[in-house]
Motif scaffolding. Structure first.
Motif, PDB file in Angstrom:
ATOM      1  N   ILE A  11       0.866  -1.180   0.000  1.00 10.13           N
ATOM      2  CA  ILE A  11       0.000   0.000   0.000  1.00 10.13           C
ATOM      3  C   ILE A  11       0.902   1.229   0.000  1.00 10.13           C
ATOM      4  N   GLY A  12       0.902   1.944  -1.120  1.00 11.92           N
ATOM      5  CA  GLY A  12       1.755   3.109  -1.291  1.00 11.92           C
ATOM      6  C   GLY A  12       2.684   2.912  -2.472  1.00 11.92           C
ATOM      7  N   SER A  13       2.740   3.903  -3.343  1.00  7.52           N
ATOM      8  CA  SER A  13       3.627   3.810  -4.498  1.00  7.52           C
ATOM      9  C   SER A  13       4.566   5.003  -4.557  1.00  7.52           C
ATOM     10  N   GLY A  14       4.928   5.507  -3.388  1.00  5.63           N
ATOM     11  CA  GLY A  14       5.954   6.531  -3.315  1.00  5.63           C
ATOM     12  C   GLY A  14       7.333   5.893  -3.408  1.00  5.63           C
ATOM     13  N   LEU A  15       8.351   6.628  -3.016  1.00  8.70           N
ATOM     14  CA  LEU A  15       9.707   6.114  -3.139  1.00  8.70           C
ATOM     15  C   LEU A  15       9.922   4.869  -2.278  1.00  8.70           C
ATOM     16  N   GLY A  17       7.369   2.712  -1.142  1.00  9.18           N
ATOM     17  CA  GLY A  17       6.522   1.622  -1.612  1.00  9.18           C
ATOM     18  C   GLY A  17       7.065   0.954  -2.863  1.00  9.18           C
ATOM     19  N   LEU A  18       7.555   1.754  -3.810  1.00  8.16           N
ATOM     20  CA  LEU A  18       8.057   1.168  -5.054  1.00  8.16           C
ATOM     21  C   LEU A  18       9.395   0.464  -4.862  1.00  8.16           C
ATOM     22  N   CYS A  33       0.767  -3.590  -6.127  1.00  6.29           N
ATOM     23  CA  CYS A  33       0.990  -2.298  -5.483  1.00  6.29           C
ATOM     24  C   CYS A  33      -0.219  -1.410  -5.741  1.00  6.29           C
ATOM     25  N   LEU A  34      -0.707  -0.738  -4.703  1.00  5.58           N
ATOM     26  CA  LEU A  34      -1.834   0.151  -4.901  1.00  5.58           C
ATOM     27  C   LEU A  34      -1.582   1.485  -4.221  1.00  5.58           C
ATOM     28  N   VAL A 186       1.925  -4.918   3.166  1.00  4.56           N
ATOM     29  CA  VAL A 186       2.971  -4.005   3.618  1.00  4.56           C
ATOM     30  C   VAL A 186       2.443  -2.589   3.481  1.00  4.56           C
ATOM     31  N   LEU A 187       2.350  -1.898   4.598  1.00  2.00           N
ATOM     32  CA  LEU A 187       1.861  -0.530   4.606  1.00  2.00           C
ATOM     33  C   LEU A 187       3.056   0.411   4.494  1.00  2.00           C
ATOM     34  N   ALA A 188       3.187   1.043   3.318  1.00  4.42           N
ATOM     35  CA  ALA A 188       4.297   1.968   3.053  1.00  4.42           C
ATOM     36  C   ALA A 188       3.710   3.267   2.523  1.00  4.42           C
ATOM     37  N   ALA A 189       2.786   3.820   3.295  1.00  3.98           N
ATOM     38  CA  ALA A 189       1.991   4.962   2.838  1.00  3.98           C
ATOM     39  C   ALA A 189       2.488   6.283   3.389  1.00  3.98           C
TER      40      ALA A 189
END
Length: 339
Positions: A11-15, A17-18, A33-34, A186-189
């Motif tokens: 969760i999260g497609s910032g630096l 999350g990606l 990925c969302l 994985v929460l990477a928000a």
């Protein structure tokens, strides 16, 4: 029962999350990925590729992680670079210098002393060092990372506003369809992390706070410049001027009016405020742990084995890099926990 249609749902497609998605895919995991489509907090960042030199005496673990993992950004960062390929660490007083030199030597950060008289600055520094830091166009960096994710086998990011639900009996977290279920979430928000956890009824030890910096057109600096004592002013070349920032006061920033006045005062002292009306304030948000024991270089919380102050979950990890430079370090820790 969890459907193993994917191994990891990020969760999260910032630096952060990606980099997690790329690292997981490269290790053979099936990744989805969302993201909710809003610009991530990283894109409002001040935007330097840090060597760690700035943090060395006060946050040595963060400094070492920046240095150890900095080169992993090289192929993405070079095309996104703004200004010179190195920066300057300046000192108003020579009294502070030795503490930084000792820290740089311990970590192995290469610095080069330069003649302070060669530095175009007012007032002239008492000491000056060339350091391997440079400014980054974060939008360009993010676009390059999206391309890297695609070529690494990560499917296109799904635009979906995730709402976490935790089942109190199983402790498992789920997200409403049409998102596929996954073995691990994985929460990477970034700055949205505390709200997503709280809305799911998950206790945590994170907080968010606002950070401020300014953009000033019509002024140029050749490369990233830090004053490491005195007012601690940081300057960075921008596409049409400079970015300028000051540290917070006791961990907090004031109102927009207060911060603008404080930054203008600092720019005045350095004779860099020729276009006062054009100084615009930029506000970002950072998420950070409240515990003083947390590693400032990277926070990875595995709720399958939760630390004190966190609600357990049988399938959730939370990931926060200390700085975007350390996102690959954070990604390694996440994927190590999954494999």
């Amino acid at each position: 029962m969890i459907d193993d249609s994917v191994d990891v749902l990020v969760i999260g497609s910032g630096l952060c999350g990606l980099t997690i998605a790329v690292t997981a895919a490269r290790r053979g995991l099936r990744v989805h990925c969302l993201d909710d489509g809003r610009p991530g907090a990283s894109l409002a960042n001040f935007g330097q590729l840090h060597s760690g030199a700035v943090y060395a005496p006060v946050l040595p673990s963060l400094s070492a992680a920046c240095w150890d993992h900095r080169d992993r950004w090289h192929d993405l960062a070079v095309p996104a670079r703004v200004g010179q390929a190195d920066g300057l660490a300046l000192f108003h007083s020579a009294d502070t210098v030795q503490r930084y030199l000792d820290s740089w030597n311990r970590i192995g950060i290469p610095v080069e002393e330069v003649d302070p008289r060669s530095v175009r600055s007012s007032p002239s520094p008492a000491a000056a060092f060339r350091i391997p830091d440079y400014s980054i166009d974060l939008l360009a960096l993010s676009a390059g990372l999206v391309d890297l994710a695609r070529t690494s086998g990560v499917p296109a990011v799904q635009r979906h506003a995730a709402i976490l639900r935790r089942d109190p009996e199983s402790t498992l977290v789920s997200i409403a369809p049409p998102v596929p279920r996954a073995r691990v979430v994985v929460l990477a928000a970034g700055a949205s992390t505390p709200a997503l956890l709280s809305d799911a009824g998950i206790q945590h030890t994170l907080r968010t706070r606002r950070i401020a910096w300014g953009r000033q057109p019509g002024i140029a600096v050749e490369g990233v410049t830090y004053w490491l004592d005195g007012d601690l002013l940081a300057l960075s070349p921008d596409q049409s001027g400079i970015r300028a920032g000051l540290p917070s006061v006791q961990g907090e920033y004031g109102t927009a009016t207060e911060e603008r006045a404080r930054l203008l005062d600092a720019l005045d002292r350095h004779r860099l405020s020729q276009s006062r009306p054009e100084l615009s304030m930029i506000w970002g948000t950072v998420c950070e742990p409240t515990s003083l024991l947390a590693d400032p270089s990277s926070l990875v919380v595995d709720l399958r084995r939760p630390p004190e102050g966190w609600t357990p979950s049988g399938n959730l990890l939370v990931a926060l890099p200390g700085k975007w430079t350390t996102a690959w370090h954070c990604a390694d820790q996440v994927v190590d926990a999954l494999t």
